[in-house]
Design a protein around this motif. Structure first.
Motif, PDB file in Angstrom:
ATOM      1  N   HIS A   1       2.401   5.796  10.644  1.00 17.10           N
ATOM      2  CA  HIS A   1       2.052   4.535  11.594  1.00 17.10           C
ATOM      3  C   HIS A   1       2.899   4.051  12.734  1.00 17.10           C
ATOM      4  O   HIS A   1       3.982   3.826  12.280  1.00 17.10           O
ATOM      5  CB  HIS A   1       2.000   3.036  10.189  1.00 17.10           C
ATOM      6  CG  HIS A   1       1.841   1.910   9.889  1.00 17.10           C
ATOM      7  ND1 HIS A   1      -0.186   1.964  10.160  1.00 17.10           N
ATOM      8  CD2 HIS A   1       2.054   0.800  10.081  1.00 17.10           C
ATOM      9  CE1 HIS A   1      -0.187   0.969  10.234  1.00 17.10           C
ATOM     10  NE2 HIS A   1       1.109  -0.313  10.324  1.00 17.10           N
TER      11      HIS A   1
ATOM     12  N   ARG B   1      -4.758   3.699   6.626  1.00 16.90           N
ATOM     13  CA  ARG B   1      -4.889   3.837   5.427  1.00 16.90           C
ATOM     14  C   ARG B   1      -3.740   2.385   4.401  1.00 16.90           C
ATOM     15  O   ARG B   1      -2.879   2.163   4.972  1.00 16.90           O
ATOM     16  CB  ARG B   1      -4.638   5.131   4.672  1.00 16.90           C
ATOM     17  CG  ARG B   1      -6.174   6.095   4.967  1.00 16.90           C
ATOM     18  CD  ARG B   1      -5.731   6.788   4.769  1.00 16.90           C
ATOM     19  NE  ARG B   1      -4.339   8.015   4.886  1.00 16.90           N
ATOM     20  CZ  ARG B   1      -4.074   8.767   4.532  1.00 16.90           C
ATOM     21  NH1 ARG B   1      -4.788   9.653   3.471  1.00 16.90           N
ATOM     22  NH2 ARG B   1      -2.169   9.769   4.836  1.00 16.90           N
TER      23      ARG B   1
ATOM     24  N   ALA C   1       3.020   8.752   5.901  1.00 24.16           N
ATOM     25  CA  ALA C   1       2.491   7.529   6.081  1.00 24.16           C
ATOM     26  C   ALA C   1       3.171   7.093   7.904  1.00 24.16           C
ATOM     27  O   ALA C   1       3.273   5.811   7.810  1.00 24.16           O
ATOM     28  CB  ALA C   1       3.804   6.479   4.786  1.00 24.16           C
TER      29      ALA C   1
ATOM     30  N   TRP D   1      -1.958   2.689   2.140  1.00 24.03           N
ATOM     31  CA  TRP D   1      -0.382   3.810   2.351  1.00 24.03           C
ATOM     32  C   TRP D   1       0.581   3.725   3.543  1.00 24.03           C
ATOM     33  O   TRP D   1       1.965   3.887   3.607  1.00 24.03           O
ATOM     34  CB  TRP D   1      -0.899   5.299   1.855  1.00 24.03           C
ATOM     35  CG  TRP D   1       0.980   6.350   1.537  1.00 24.03           C
ATOM     36  CD1 TRP D   1       1.098   6.911   2.341  1.00 24.03           C
ATOM     37  CD2 TRP D   1       1.677   5.706   0.304  1.00 24.03           C
ATOM     38  NE1 TRP D   1       2.046   7.397   1.977  1.00 24.03           N
ATOM     39  CE2 TRP D   1       2.966   6.781   0.695  1.00 24.03           C
ATOM     40  CE3 TRP D   1       1.883   4.904  -0.799  1.00 24.03           C
ATOM     41  CZ2 TRP D   1       4.025   7.302   0.063  1.00 24.03           C
ATOM     42  CZ3 TRP D   1       2.736   4.966  -1.633  1.00 24.03           C
ATOM     43  CH2 TRP D   1       4.072   6.218  -1.645  1.00 24.03           C
ATOM     44  N   ASN D   2      -0.422   4.099   4.056  1.00 25.72           N
ATOM     45  CA  ASN D   2       0.403   4.350   5.587  1.00 25.72           C
ATOM     46  C   ASN D   2       1.052   3.204   6.154  1.00 25.72           C
ATOM     47  O   ASN D   2       1.975   2.752   6.683  1.00 25.72           O
ATOM     48  CB  ASN D   2      -0.402   4.812   6.940  1.00 25.72           C
ATOM     49  CG  ASN D   2      -1.038   6.066   6.421  1.00 25.72           C
ATOM     50  OD1 ASN D   2      -1.177   5.925   5.325  1.00 25.72           O
ATOM     51  ND2 ASN D   2      -0.612   7.509   7.544  1.00 25.72           N
TER      52      ASN D   2
ATOM     53  N   VAL E   1       3.931   1.608   2.914  1.00 27.31           N
ATOM     54  CA  VAL E   1       5.362   2.350   3.201  1.00 27.31           C
ATOM     55  C   VAL E   1       5.479   2.461   4.670  1.00 27.31           C
ATOM     56  O   VAL E   1       6.743   2.270   4.747  1.00 27.31           O
ATOM     57  CB  VAL E   1       4.953   3.140   3.054  1.00 27.31           C
ATOM     58  CG1 VAL E   1       5.957   5.016   3.269  1.00 27.31           C
ATOM     59  CG2 VAL E   1       4.269   3.639   1.567  1.00 27.31           C
TER      60      VAL E   1
END
Length: 300
Positions: free
Chosen positions: A248, A201, A246, A203-204, A207
């Motif tokens: 990732h 996503r 977040a 955001w992931n 951030v």
């Protein structure tokens, strides 16, 4: 409506619905609407076809007793509860079947190895050659492959310009620091191959890269290029991602790269935005456009 032996029966001709009266119908039991008004004394429940039709415990003068009516209502509630529990079990079975379908290949590999190499070869053939374990349709695979090709082509072209002619050229030429890093490969597989994953996503991606690059850079500055610095960088990166929601995976690679490759130290704090976040942003945009094409062509 019919009468037999002083008792009244209420039936319907609908093939998919059974109407059961819970409270007493009128004394004459005249034909009326299938579903009575909720303001009157008659109420109807819409039940499943396989539920057997109940006989109204009523005479022309009304209920035989209040106890009988409460008994009928309680039995109906029990049957409805049983149906609800059965529906929940069916939904759970379907969900478990979907999970089993995803885990089938891994479980089969561990179970079939005891039968000999032929069983393993058969599983490998079905999965690799026959494509029985493929994730997505042929159209989806084609669009994903085209997207990652053009995405990396654009990233490599931009990298050549940035290394030779941009304001960052001196940094690259001073130590030979690369623009394309290994984390970009991990990110591209996620963006183009698993578009539904929560790990990619917006955001992931943003951030996660910021946290990874910051934690790796601070670990190197405080502990140098040591094993302890790598451990601290990965620990703080994971903790920060979990705290910010977040997670990732490429962000972890970003943190480890700055602790391992001394050439990247030339970027200093700029490493957080360039090349770490800059390259990830280019791939993310390419992946977003590819996924829009999949949606347009209805590629599942």
């Amino acid at each position: 409506n019919g009468q037999h032996g002083g008792r009244h029966y209420v039936t319907t001709k609908a093939s998919q619905t059974t109407m059961v009266f819970v409270s007493a119908p009128p004394a004459s039991c005249r034909p009326g609407p299938r579903v009575a008004s909720t303001k009157g004394t008659r109420h109807a429940l819409r039940l499943r076809p396989r539920l057997r039709l109940r006989r109204c415990s009523c005479t022309s003068s009304g209920y035989e007793s209040r106890q009988d009516s409460e008994k009928v209502i309680n039995e109906l509630k029990e049957e409805l509860s049983a149906l609800a529990a059965e529906n929940r079990e069916l939904r759970e079975e379907r969900r478990q079947s979907a999970l089993d379908a995803k885990q089938y290949w891994d479980d089969a590999m561990f179970e079939e190895w005891k039968k000999g190499p032929r069983a393993l070869l058969a599983i490998a053939y079905n999965r690799v050659v026959a494509g029985k374990g493929k994730l997505g349709s042929a159209k989806s695979i084609l669009l994903s492959s085209a997207g990652i090709f053009f995405g990396f082509l654009a990233l490599s072209t931009a990298g050549q310009y940035l290394v030779s002619s941009s304001v960052f050229a001196k940094m690259h030429q001073a130590t030979g620091a690369p623009f394309i890093m290994g984390s970009f490969g991990t990110l591209s597989i996620l963006v183009f191959g698993q578009a539904a994953s929560q790990n990619i996503r917006f955001w992931n991606v943003v951030v996660g890269h910021l946290i990874g690059a910051s934690c790796g850079l601070m670990s190197v500055k405080m502990l140098g290029y040591s094993s302890l610095a790598k451990a601290v960088a990965m620990t703080t990166t994971l903790a920060g991602m979990l705290w910010a929601g977040a997670v990732h995976p490429p962000g972890g690679a970003i943190a480890l790269l700055i602790c391992e490759d001394r050439r990247l130290q030339v970027f200093g704090t700029t490493y957080i935005l360039y090349p770490a976040l800059f390259g990830a942003a280019l791939l993310y945009v390419a992946g977003f456009l590819t996924n829009r094409l999949k949606h347009h062509f209805q590629a599942k």
